[in-house]
Design an enzyme around this catalytic site. Structure first.
Site, PDB file in Angstrom:
ATOM      1  N   TYR A  25      20.980  31.511  11.880  1.00 18.82           N
ATOM      2  CA  TYR A  25      20.439  30.590  10.867  1.00 18.82           C
ATOM      3  C   TYR A  25      21.000  30.940   9.487  1.00 18.82           C
ATOM      4  CZ  TYR A  25      17.415  28.535   7.397  1.00 18.82           C
ATOM      5  OH  TYR A  25      16.970  27.861   6.289  1.00 18.82           O
ATOM      6  N   THR A  79      17.498  30.874  -1.141  1.00 18.24           N
ATOM      7  CA  THR A  79      17.696  30.918   0.315  1.00 18.24           C
ATOM      8  C   THR A  79      16.318  30.905   0.963  1.00 18.24           C
ATOM      9  OG1 THR A  79      17.887  33.323   0.159  1.00 18.24           O
ATOM     10  CG2 THR A  79      19.934  32.104   0.338  1.00 18.24           C
ATOM     11  N   SER A 107      13.390  29.347  -3.237  1.00 18.91           N
ATOM     12  CA  SER A 107      13.529  28.148  -2.404  1.00 18.91           C
ATOM     13  C   SER A 107      12.182  27.468  -2.183  1.00 18.91           C
ATOM     14  CB  SER A 107      14.119  28.555  -1.049  1.00 18.91           C
ATOM     15  OG  SER A 107      14.052  27.473  -0.132  1.00 18.91           O
ATOM     16  N   TYR A 130      13.272  20.503  -3.094  1.00 24.53           N
ATOM     17  CA  TYR A 130      13.636  19.394  -2.210  1.00 24.53           C
ATOM     18  C   TYR A 130      12.637  18.279  -2.501  1.00 24.53           C
ATOM     19  CZ  TYR A 130      16.659  22.287   0.779  1.00 24.53           C
ATOM     20  OH  TYR A 130      17.664  23.076   1.263  1.00 24.53           O
ATOM     21  N   THR A 156      17.973  20.239  -5.467  1.00 23.00           N
ATOM     22  CA  THR A 156      19.016  20.169  -4.437  1.00 23.00           C
ATOM     23  C   THR A 156      19.292  18.703  -4.145  1.00 23.00           C
ATOM     24  OG1 THR A 156      18.501  22.310  -3.477  1.00 23.00           O
ATOM     25  CG2 THR A 156      19.627  20.747  -2.053  1.00 23.00           C
ATOM     26  N   ARG A 165      24.218  21.829  12.062  1.00 26.79           N
ATOM     27  CA  ARG A 165      24.457  23.269  12.219  1.00 26.79           C
ATOM     28  C   ARG A 165      24.295  23.608  13.703  1.00 26.79           C
ATOM     29  NH1 ARG A 165      20.398  24.461   7.125  1.00 26.79           N
ATOM     30  NH2 ARG A 165      21.412  22.965   5.715  1.00 26.79           N
ATOM     31  N   LYS A 231      21.899  20.648  -8.295  1.00 22.58           N
ATOM     32  CA  LYS A 231      22.625  21.538  -7.383  1.00 22.58           C
ATOM     33  C   LYS A 231      23.255  20.724  -6.255  1.00 22.58           C
ATOM     34  CE  LYS A 231      21.720  25.596  -4.423  1.00 22.58           C
ATOM     35  NZ  LYS A 231      21.927  25.051  -3.079  1.00 22.58           N
ATOM     36  N   HIS A 255      26.246  23.869  -0.523  1.00 23.23           N
ATOM     37  CA  HIS A 255      25.075  24.281   0.263  1.00 23.23           C
ATOM     38  C   HIS A 255      25.463  25.385   1.252  1.00 23.23           C
ATOM     39  CE1 HIS A 255      20.897  22.581   1.109  1.00 23.23           C
ATOM     40  NE2 HIS A 255      20.968  23.615   1.931  1.00 23.23           N
ATOM     41  N   GLY A 288      30.382  31.719  -1.286  1.00 18.89           N
ATOM     42  CA  GLY A 288      31.536  32.559  -0.979  1.00 18.89           C
ATOM     43  C   GLY A 288      31.736  33.785  -1.840  1.00 18.89           C
TER      44      GLY A 288
END
Length: 368
Positions: A25, A79, A107, A130, A156, A165, A231, A255, A288
């Protein structure tokens, strides 16, 4: 445990330690995971142009974000579900970020509520939002964050639906039964039911407002006086629309490569967004970042700061609050060293001239 000397080593240990469903996840991306790999690889296509014989005996890494003075331009991204990594979850992360003198974004889908995180002590915290179909619920959440002392809302904007995913589908991902989405607990929305594919995808499909649009950024400003960061911006066009809609800042984000695969790495999209913003609002980056050199590259391309996500949850899994503290310290120290070796004594001395990207000099294709 063998001495950990860089951020990426935490992921290797976390993979051994965490249940497969939980590790997958946190670690996985959407579909072919091309963007997931590219978020990292793109940094290696930017090289340094260091300046020498500059007095770097004093390095100042302090910066100001939305009026808040912080120790370094390295902050904690939102997160979700951090108690899957460690029993203290977001509260441990909040304490580590506060000790490091930096900002944490909590989050919406945390296992700790805004009130619980606020109770860990002082610290500059933003709340990631959200937008659910039930706007009263959204307004209630924003008010709770405000009351708990959160200083900004990070909206977001790239998730009208959840990306595909495949690891979560294979694992039939669901939240462990002893955990809840704490901000929604009293609203009968705290649980994620087990389904035949990803329980989170089903939850999001049922709850998140797919009609979300720019007018809702304006609506948010009618229910809160907190500054709003948008975002999920990757283009010049959306940068201009975000500024027109009253955004106080922009987070260049894909994301964590978990939504639309084959979008560019965020470091590749950054300059387009920075140029379009024209200095009107600060531009941040997530995705990253694993080294202080990555942070320097983002700053050189115009970012006001960066956010880290996965490194935080993997360090949390390995060593709790101390792990998160160490990740933030390692990135701080690596950035400081990169600045010294590049001849930069403060963040404002980091310029575009300190880096060369492979897209600066595109190779001319031979004629066929």
């Amino acid at each position: 445990m063998e001495m950990i000397t860089n951020v990426s080593e935490y992921e290797v240990i976390a993979k051994e330690k965490l249940p497969k469903m939980v590790y997958d996840y946190y670690a996985s991306g959407a579909e072919d995971q091309w963007t997931l790999k590219e978020n990292r690889n793109a940094f290696s296509r930017i090289l340094f142009r260091p300046r020498i014989l500059i007095d770097v005996s004093k390095i100042d890494m302090m910066t100001t974000i939305l009026g808040f003075r912080i120790s370094m331009p390295i902050m904690v991204a939102p997160t979700g579900m951090q108690k899957m990594a460690h029993p203290e979850g977001e509260c441990a992360t909040a304490r580590a970020a506060s000790d490091a003198g930096t900002i944490m974004i909590l989050s919406s889908y945390a296992n700790s509520s805004v009130e619980e995180v606020a109770s860990t002590g002082s610290g500059i915290r933003f709340f990631q939002l959200y937008v659910h179909k039930d706007r009263n619920l959204v307004a209630q959440l924003v008010r709770r964050a405000e009351r708990a002392g959160f200083k900004a809302i990070a909206l977001t904007a790239d998730t009208p639906r959840l990306g595909r995913r495949e690891a979560d589908i294979k694992n039939r991902f669901t939240l462990p039964p002893y955990l809840t989405l704490k901000n929604f607990e009293g609203l009968d929305l705290g649980k994620i039911d087990k389904t035949d594919d990803s329980g989170l995808a089903s939850y999001v499909a049922n709850q998140i407002d797919q009609s979300l649009s720019w007018k809702d950024v304006k609506w948010l400003q009618t229910i809160t006086s907190l500054p709003i960061l948008v975002k999920g911006v990757l283009t010049a066009e959306d940068t201009k629309l975000a500024i027109e809609a009253g955004a106080a800042g922009i987070i260049v984000s894909n994301h964590g490569a978990r939504q639309l695969d084959y979008v560019p790495a965020t470091i590749m999209a950054l300059e387009e967004v920075v140029k379009a913003a024209q200095g009107k609002v600060p531009v941040f980056l997530d995705g990253g970042v694993r080294r202080g050199t990555d942070v320097f590259k983002a700053l050189a391309l115009g970012a006001s700061g960066i956010f880290i996500g996965r490194p935080v949850v993997f360090a949390l899994a390995v060593d709790g609050e101390a792990g998160v503290r160490k990740v933030l310290q390692m990135l701080h120290d690596e950035l400081e060293l990169t600045m010294a070796l590049s001849g930069c004594r403060s963040l404002k001395e980091i310029t575009r001239n300190h880096v060369v990207a492979d897209w600066d000099h595109p190779r001319v294709l031979p004629r066929l």
